[in-house]
Scaffold this motif. Structure first.
Motif, PDB file in Angstrom:
ATOM      1  N   ARG A  99       0.833  -1.211   0.000  1.00  0.00           N
ATOM      2  CA  ARG A  99       0.000   0.000   0.000  1.00  0.00           C
ATOM      3  C   ARG A  99       0.866   1.259   0.000  1.00  0.00           C
ATOM      4  O   ARG A  99       0.554   2.249  -0.676  1.00  0.00           O
ATOM      5  N   GLN A 100       1.938   1.214   0.771  1.00  0.00           N
ATOM      6  CA  GLN A 100       2.846   2.359   0.811  1.00  0.00           C
ATOM      7  C   GLN A 100       3.462   2.618  -0.564  1.00  0.00           C
ATOM      8  O   GLN A 100       3.653   3.769  -0.967  1.00  0.00           O
ATOM      9  N   LYS A 101       3.759   1.541  -1.277  1.00  0.00           N
ATOM     10  CA  LYS A 101       4.355   1.687  -2.606  1.00  0.00           C
ATOM     11  C   LYS A 101       3.371   2.282  -3.613  1.00  0.00           C
ATOM     12  O   LYS A 101       3.784   2.840  -4.630  1.00  0.00           O
ATOM     13  N   LEU A 102       2.083   2.150  -3.323  1.00  0.00           N
ATOM     14  CA  LEU A 102       1.072   2.683  -4.237  1.00  0.00           C
ATOM     15  C   LEU A 102       0.596   4.077  -3.827  1.00  0.00           C
ATOM     16  O   LEU A 102      -0.324   4.619  -4.446  1.00  0.00           O
ATOM     17  N   LYS A 103       1.215   4.660  -2.808  1.00  0.00           N
ATOM     18  CA  LYS A 103       0.797   5.988  -2.357  1.00  0.00           C
ATOM     19  C   LYS A 103       0.865   6.990  -3.502  1.00  0.00           C
ATOM     20  O   LYS A 103       1.812   6.994  -4.293  1.00  0.00           O
ATOM     21  N   TRP A 124      -5.503  -0.749  -7.021  1.00  0.00           N
ATOM     22  CA  TRP A 124      -5.992  -0.877  -5.647  1.00  0.00           C
ATOM     23  C   TRP A 124      -6.926  -2.073  -5.503  1.00  0.00           C
ATOM     24  O   TRP A 124      -6.980  -2.704  -4.441  1.00  0.00           O
ATOM     25  N   ARG A 125      -7.681  -2.387  -6.541  1.00  0.00           N
ATOM     26  CA  ARG A 125      -8.590  -3.543  -6.489  1.00  0.00           C
ATOM     27  C   ARG A 125      -7.810  -4.852  -6.515  1.00  0.00           C
ATOM     28  O   ARG A 125      -8.216  -5.848  -5.911  1.00  0.00           O
ATOM     29  N   ILE A 126      -6.701  -4.851  -7.235  1.00  0.00           N
ATOM     30  CA  ILE A 126      -5.897  -6.061  -7.350  1.00  0.00           C
ATOM     31  C   ILE A 126      -5.138  -6.355  -6.063  1.00  0.00           C
ATOM     32  O   ILE A 126      -4.974  -7.520  -5.667  1.00  0.00           O
ATOM     33  N   LEU A 127      -4.694  -5.308  -5.380  1.00  0.00           N
ATOM     34  CA  LEU A 127      -3.796  -5.477  -4.241  1.00  0.00           C
ATOM     35  C   LEU A 127      -4.288  -6.471  -3.191  1.00  0.00           C
ATOM     36  O   LEU A 127      -3.559  -7.413  -2.849  1.00  0.00           O
ATOM     37  N   PRO A 128      -5.504  -6.333  -2.630  1.00  0.00           N
ATOM     38  CA  PRO A 128      -5.919  -7.308  -1.602  1.00  0.00           C
ATOM     39  C   PRO A 128      -6.037  -8.729  -2.137  1.00  0.00           C
ATOM     40  O   PRO A 128      -5.811  -9.689  -1.403  1.00  0.00           O
ATOM     41  N   ALA A 129      -6.357  -8.868  -3.437  1.00  0.00           N
ATOM     42  CA  ALA A 129      -6.473 -10.207  -4.016  1.00  0.00           C
ATOM     43  C   ALA A 129      -5.142 -10.936  -4.010  1.00  0.00           C
ATOM     44  O   ALA A 129      -5.094 -12.173  -3.989  1.00  0.00           O
ATOM     45  N   LEU A 159      -1.399  -4.066 -13.986  1.00  0.00           N
ATOM     46  CA  LEU A 159      -0.226  -4.898 -13.713  1.00  0.00           C
ATOM     47  C   LEU A 159       1.057  -4.126 -13.997  1.00  0.00           C
ATOM     48  O   LEU A 159       2.055  -4.272 -13.270  1.00  0.00           O
ATOM     49  N   ASP A 160       1.045  -3.317 -15.042  1.00  0.00           N
ATOM     50  CA  ASP A 160       2.213  -2.478 -15.331  1.00  0.00           C
ATOM     51  C   ASP A 160       2.463  -1.503 -14.183  1.00  0.00           C
ATOM     52  O   ASP A 160       3.611  -1.283 -13.770  1.00  0.00           O
ATOM     53  N   THR A 161       1.388  -0.920 -13.660  1.00  0.00           N
ATOM     54  CA  THR A 161       1.526   0.006 -12.539  1.00  0.00           C
ATOM     55  C   THR A 161       2.096  -0.698 -11.313  1.00  0.00           C
ATOM     56  O   THR A 161       3.025  -0.197 -10.664  1.00  0.00           O
ATOM     57  N   LEU A 162       1.552  -1.858 -10.992  1.00  0.00           N
ATOM     58  CA  LEU A 162       2.024  -2.621  -9.833  1.00  0.00           C
ATOM     59  C   LEU A 162       3.476  -3.050 -10.006  1.00  0.00           C
ATOM     60  O   LEU A 162       4.241  -3.119  -9.032  1.00  0.00           O
ATOM     61  N   THR A 163       3.867  -3.330 -11.235  1.00  0.00           N
ATOM     62  CA  THR A 163       5.253  -3.700 -11.515  1.00  0.00           C
ATOM     63  C   THR A 163       6.166  -2.486 -11.395  1.00  0.00           C
ATOM     64  O   THR A 163       7.235  -2.557 -10.766  1.00  0.00           O
ATOM     65  N   ASP A 164       5.758  -1.370 -11.980  1.00  0.00           N
ATOM     66  CA  ASP A 164       6.568  -0.151 -11.913  1.00  0.00           C
ATOM     67  C   ASP A 164       6.757   0.314 -10.470  1.00  0.00           C
ATOM     68  O   ASP A 164       7.819   0.860 -10.121  1.00  0.00           O
ATOM     69  N   ARG A 165       5.759   0.107  -9.642  1.00  0.00           N
ATOM     70  CA  ARG A 165       5.834   0.539  -8.241  1.00  0.00           C
ATOM     71  C   ARG A 165       6.575  -0.472  -7.348  1.00  0.00           C
ATOM     72  O   ARG A 165       6.718  -0.266  -6.152  1.00  0.00           O
ATOM     73  N   GLY A 166       6.995  -1.593  -7.914  1.00  0.00           N
ATOM     74  CA  GLY A 166       7.753  -2.574  -7.145  1.00  0.00           C
ATOM     75  C   GLY A 166       6.916  -3.518  -6.321  1.00  0.00           C
ATOM     76  O   GLY A 166       7.445  -4.224  -5.445  1.00  0.00           O
ATOM     77  N   VAL A 167       5.611  -3.565  -6.584  1.00  0.00           N
ATOM     78  CA  VAL A 167       4.743  -4.490  -5.854  1.00  0.00           C
ATOM     79  C   VAL A 167       4.822  -5.887  -6.470  1.00  0.00           C
ATOM     80  O   VAL A 167       4.904  -6.891  -5.756  1.00  0.00           O
ATOM     81  N   LEU A 168       4.791  -5.962  -7.776  1.00  0.00           N
ATOM     82  CA  LEU A 168       4.818  -7.234  -8.492  1.00  0.00           C
ATOM     83  C   LEU A 168       6.069  -7.350  -9.352  1.00  0.00           C
ATOM     84  O   LEU A 168       6.689  -6.347  -9.725  1.00  0.00           O
TER      85      LEU A 168
END
Length: 411
Positions: free
Chosen positions: A323-327, A336-341, A368-377
């Motif tokens: 969540r912090q990485k997506l601030k 944000w919808r994908i994160l808890p899943a 998925l690109d966003t989550l990857t760029d932010r270092g989540v995935l």
């Protein structure tokens, strides 16, 4: 073998009844084996437990009560860490259920990693054990879904959910066995076996007695869970999958009695710590002493509560870190919808996100690109098609949990 009079928690021991055996396919075995396995054998007859009146010594009763309290505290902790309205509660429950399923399967020497299991859930990877364990996940899901009314039908449904995913056993799924089975030596017959299950004609009556016992409201829940599980394993009603179905039944009873409500409790991880002691407890139960299996479930419950609490906390920490990485990302972004899943399914592809979250293909890819760029995935395949993204932090937590249980195990 203990006698009922010497048992700490006396229960009527199983008896035996004689049958004759003739190898069904003698051409498949040596003449010596066919000779050894031709003749009389004794099949187990389970004692009825519907009207069993447990006499439990004070120290064992206190042990059970303490373990029960720890399970209740764990259940409340799982809820409080997420909150009942938190969208991650469902995925958190899913990952704990999957963890319990993997531990239950490992007792039967079916071992798979958290990553292989997650890949199998999205139809990626080809590990046979992972696909088999997915069947156990489905059995656990059925156990919790059907826990409001534990019945012969619900037990059959658990087994069906389990075996539909095990190659070669699809026709047996959800059906009682129609032949004699045994555990231990003897390929051509049961005459030298360590345990010969009841004759198949006795299964319906024995299961009906078990279901009646489970419906009783006057027995400590953990005692009821332990004894019902041991009785189920003794009945051995299916050709395969009895252990995994029996541990799914334990989850169903815990939920049915209201002891826990937020998720599956990883009791199988506690049983996995010393499988020899667990199987010895089942043997003692058949000999007339329920104390070892009751104590085993009390110990497993403590381990489940302690390790499960840490697992929940570690997963929540990973979620908060992500969540912090997506601030700064807009609140309506699909990421944000994908994160808890990701807590419940730490490996995803576009097909999974489209089917579970209702995202369009391009919307899923952008998220998925966003989550990857932010270092989540991390995109783990390096392919242009059939791509898979994974949350490495969550896999590290799950692998660390499995390693902790391995370190606790008696080898």
């Amino acid at each position: 073998m203990p006698t009922p009079s010497a048992a700490s928690i006396p229960i009527e021991a199983v008896s035996r009844e004689p049958y004759d055996w003739k190898p069904q396919a003698p051409e498949m075995h040596s003449r010596a084996e066919v000779l050894r396995q031709t003749g009389p054998y004794d099949a187990t007859v389970t004692a009825l437990i519907l009207d069993w009146n447990p006499r439990i010594p004070g120290d064992i009763s206190a042990n059970v009560e303490d373990a029960t309290r720890e399970l209740v505290v764990f259940d409340k902790h799982a809820k409080s860490r997420l909150g009942t309205d938190d969208p991650a509660l469902g995925p958190m429950a899913a990952i704990l259920l999957r963890t319990e399923s993997a531990s239950s399967s490992q007792i039967e020497q079916l071992t798979t990693s958290a990553k292989q299991l997650a890949l199998a859930e999205i139809d990626e990877g080809d590990k046979a054990n992972a696909l088999t364990v997915i069947g156990n996940v489905r059995a656990m899901e059925a156990a919790l879904r059907l826990s409001d009314d534990i019945s012969e039908d619900s037990i059959l449904a658990m087994h069906k959910a389990l075996m539909l995913h095990q190659r070669g056993f699809e026709e047996d799924a959800g059906r009682y066995r129609s032949e004699q089975v045994w555990i231990g030596p003897g390929e051509a017959g049961p005459r030298l076996a360590e345990f010969v299950a009841p004759h198949h004609d006795r299964i319906p009556g024995a299961v009906a007695d078990l279901v009646g016992f489970v419906k009783r409201q006057d027995i400590s829940v953990l005692v009821q869970v332990a004894v019902a599980h041991a009785q189920f394993e003794t009945i051995h009603p299916f050709p395969d999958g009895n252990g995994r179905t029996g541990r799914a039944l334990a989850q169903s009873i815990l939920r049915n009695k209201g002891l826990v409500g937020s998720t599956a409790v990883p009791i199988s991880a506690g049983l996995l710590v010393d499988t020899e002691r667990y199987f010895a407890a089942l043997t003692a139960f058949r000999s007339g002493d329920a104390e070892p299996i009751v104590s085993e479930f009390a110990s497993a419950s403590r381990i489940a509560a302690t390790t499960g609490t840490q697992l929940v906390d570690d997963l929540v920490a990973q979620l908060e870190d992500s969540r912090q990485k997506l601030k700064g990302l807009r609140s309506d972004a699909a990421a944000w919808r994908i994160l808890p899943a990701l807590v419940g399914q730490p490996a995803v592809n576009t097909k999974y996100l489209m089917s579970t979250l209702g995202l369009g293909e391009m919307g899923a890819l952008r998220a998925l690109d966003t989550l990857t760029d932010r270092g989540v995935l991390t995109e783990s395949t390096g392919k242009s098609r059939n791509r898979v993204w994974q949350h490495r932090g969550i896999f590290e937590v799950l692998d660390g949990y499995a390693e902790k249980i391995r370190r606790m195990s008696v080898r």
